[in-house]
Design a protein around this motif. Structure first.
Motif, short mmCIF file in Angstrom:
data_model
loop_
_atom_site.label_atom_id
_atom_site.label_comp_id
_atom_site.label_asym_id
_atom_site.label_seq_id
_atom_site.Cartn_x
_atom_site.Cartn_y
_atom_site.Cartn_z
N ALA A 9 0.82 -1.20 0.00
CA ALA A 9 0.00 0.00 0.00
C ALA A 9 0.86 1.26 0.00
O ALA A 9 0.50 2.26 -0.60
CB ALA A 9 -0.93 0.01 1.21
N THR A 10 1.97 1.19 0.69
CA THR A 10 2.87 2.33 0.79
C THR A 10 4.31 1.84 0.65
O THR A 10 4.64 0.78 1.18
CB THR A 10 2.70 3.06 2.13
N LEU A 11 5.12 2.65 -0.02
CA LEU A 11 6.50 2.24 -0.23
C LEU A 11 7.38 3.49 -0.30
O LEU A 11 7.05 4.43 -1.02
CB LEU A 11 6.61 1.45 -1.54
N VAL A 12 8.46 3.46 0.45
CA VAL A 12 9.46 4.53 0.39
C VAL A 12 10.76 3.89 -0.04
O VAL A 12 11.26 2.99 0.64
CB VAL A 12 9.62 5.24 1.74
N GLN A 13 11.29 4.36 -1.17
CA GLN A 13 12.48 3.75 -1.74
C GLN A 13 13.52 4.82 -2.06
O GLN A 13 13.16 5.91 -2.50
CB GLN A 13 12.13 3.00 -3.02
N SER A 17 17.27 2.55 -6.39
CA SER A 17 16.91 1.20 -5.94
C SER A 17 15.89 0.58 -6.90
O SER A 17 15.24 1.29 -7.67
CB SER A 17 16.33 1.26 -4.53
N PRO A 18 15.76 -0.75 -6.87
CA PRO A 18 14.77 -1.40 -7.75
C PRO A 18 13.36 -1.30 -7.18
O PRO A 18 13.17 -0.99 -6.01
CB PRO A 18 15.25 -2.85 -7.79
N SER A 65 8.91 -0.77 -16.30
CA SER A 65 8.54 -1.87 -17.18
C SER A 65 7.46 -2.68 -16.51
O SER A 65 7.22 -2.55 -15.30
CB SER A 65 9.76 -2.76 -17.50
N ALA A 66 6.77 -3.50 -17.29
CA ALA A 66 5.70 -4.34 -16.73
C ALA A 66 5.84 -5.74 -17.28
O ALA A 66 6.39 -5.95 -18.37
CB ALA A 66 4.34 -3.76 -17.07
N SER A 67 5.35 -6.69 -16.50
CA SER A 67 5.36 -8.08 -16.94
C SER A 67 4.08 -8.76 -16.49
O SER A 67 3.46 -8.36 -15.50
CB SER A 67 6.58 -8.82 -16.40
N ARG A 68 3.72 -9.80 -17.24
CA ARG A 68 2.52 -10.57 -16.90
C ARG A 68 2.91 -12.05 -16.97
O ARG A 68 2.70 -12.72 -17.99
CB ARG A 68 1.37 -10.27 -17.85
N PRO A 69 3.50 -12.57 -15.91
CA PRO A 69 3.97 -13.95 -15.92
C PRO A 69 2.85 -14.99 -15.84
O PRO A 69 3.04 -16.12 -16.30
CB PRO A 69 4.86 -14.02 -14.67
N GLN A 70 1.72 -14.60 -15.29
CA GLN A 70 0.56 -15.49 -15.21
C GLN A 70 -0.69 -14.73 -15.65
O GLN A 70 -0.68 -13.50 -15.69
CB GLN A 70 0.38 -16.02 -13.78
N ASP A 71 -1.73 -15.47 -15.94
CA ASP A 71 -2.94 -14.85 -16.50
C ASP A 71 -3.49 -13.73 -15.64
O ASP A 71 -3.96 -12.72 -16.16
CB ASP A 71 -4.01 -15.93 -16.70
N ARG A 72 -3.41 -13.90 -14.32
CA ARG A 72 -4.04 -12.94 -13.43
C ARG A 72 -3.03 -12.21 -12.55
O ARG A 72 -3.35 -11.76 -11.46
CB ARG A 72 -5.10 -13.65 -12.59
N GLN A 73 -1.81 -12.10 -13.03
CA GLN A 73 -0.76 -11.43 -12.28
C GLN A 73 -0.09 -10.39 -13.15
O GLN A 73 0.31 -10.67 -14.28
CB GLN A 73 0.27 -12.45 -11.79
N PHE A 74 0.04 -9.19 -12.62
CA PHE A 74 0.62 -8.08 -13.38
C PHE A 74 1.62 -7.39 -12.48
O PHE A 74 1.29 -7.03 -11.34
CB PHE A 74 -0.48 -7.12 -13.82
N ILE A 75 2.84 -7.22 -12.96
CA ILE A 75 3.93 -6.69 -12.12
C ILE A 75 4.50 -5.44 -12.77
O ILE A 75 4.77 -5.42 -13.98
CB ILE A 75 5.04 -7.74 -11.93
N LYS A 79 14.42 -1.00 -12.60
CA LYS A 79 15.75 -1.42 -12.17
C LYS A 79 16.39 -0.35 -11.28
O LYS A 79 17.10 -0.66 -10.32
CB LYS A 79 16.64 -1.69 -13.38
N LYS A 80 16.12 0.93 -11.61
CA LYS A 80 16.70 2.03 -10.82
C LYS A 80 15.68 3.16 -10.75
O LYS A 80 15.42 3.84 -11.75
CB LYS A 80 17.99 2.54 -11.46
N LEU A 81 15.15 3.39 -9.59
CA LEU A 81 14.13 4.42 -9.43
C LEU A 81 14.71 5.82 -9.54
O LEU A 81 15.83 6.09 -9.11
CB LEU A 81 13.44 4.26 -8.08
#
Lengths: 111, 115
Positions: A9-13, A17-18, A65-75, A79-81
């Motif tokens: 929900a929240t992320l501080v990077q 960083s990746p 970038s985005a990837s969809r390794p499975q039908d219902r998964q989206f990432i 690599k460097k924010l």
């Protein structure tokens, strides 16, 4: 019933960083999947969308970038924010000609 | 290219009163959907109402209704008996012509309901 999960929900990077944001959908098959970014108080900008496993279309050239390794998964990944990657990220799914359903969003702060 | 325009960045209304949010759009499609989404302070995007362009009857969902003028390409949202919980950013959205599923969003209208 269909549900969509998005985390964290929240992320501080730190800069450089990746990044990995994950979104999963339950209760439907072969959905269209989307990643949007929203700056504070503004509209939604479509970053990526996918109509099937391994099929990714990019709307805006950027550091992500985005990837969809499975039908219902989206990432959503990076690599460097960069500082400019800060924002609110929303995942969504739809079946064509039906309603979009959104995840609860991830607030990303790059420091 | 299609566009969605919300010309009111901010609006306010007193509790229990009625408010109308404006949206105009441009598309070359003859059959399409239009949506209004609500984003409260939690930032969760919530569907408020949907209109099918081939239907002449305006959509209604409890206190929310639309005024859909196809020829004028206008799609306004009317909120009756406004409640404090209606305070949110409201987005008008239209599916993109090329895919039929990617949505083009307006820039949003921030609605504040005052007690």
């Amino acid at each position: 019933s269909q549900t969509i999960h998005q985390w964290p929900a929240t992320l501080v990077q730190p800069v450089g960083s990746p990044l990995s944001l994950e979104c999963t959908v339950e209760g439907t098959s072969n959905p269209n999947l989307y990643w949007y970014r929203q700056a504070a108080g503004r509209g939604l900008q479509l970053l990526f969308y996918s109509v099937g496993i391994g099929q990714i279309s990019s709307e805006v050239p950027q550091n992500l970038s985005a990837s969809r390794p499975q039908d219902r998964q989206f990432i959503l990944s990076s690599k460097k924010l960069l500082l400019s990657d800060s924002g609110f990220y929303l995942c969504a799914w739809s079946v064509p000609q039906t309603v979009y359903t959104f995840g609860s969003g991830t607030r990303l702060t790059v420091v | 290219a299609q566009t969605v325009t919300q010309s009111q960045p901010e609006m306010s209304v007193q509790e229990a009163e009625t408010v109308t949010l404006s949206c105009t759009y441009d598309t070359s499609e003859s059959n399409y959907y239009l949506f209004w989404y609500k984003q409260p302070p939690s930032r969760q995007m919530i569907l408020v109402i949907r209109q099918e362009a081939y239907k002449q009857q305006n959509a209604t969902e409890n206190r929310f209704s639309v005024n859909f003028q196809k020829a004028a390409k206008s799609f306004s949202l009317k909120i009756s008996d406004s409640q404090l919980g209606d305070t949110a950013m409201y987005f008008c959205a239209l599916p993109q012509e090329t895919s039929g599923s990617r949505l083009t969003f307006g820039e949003g209208t921030q609605l504040t309901v005052n007690p």
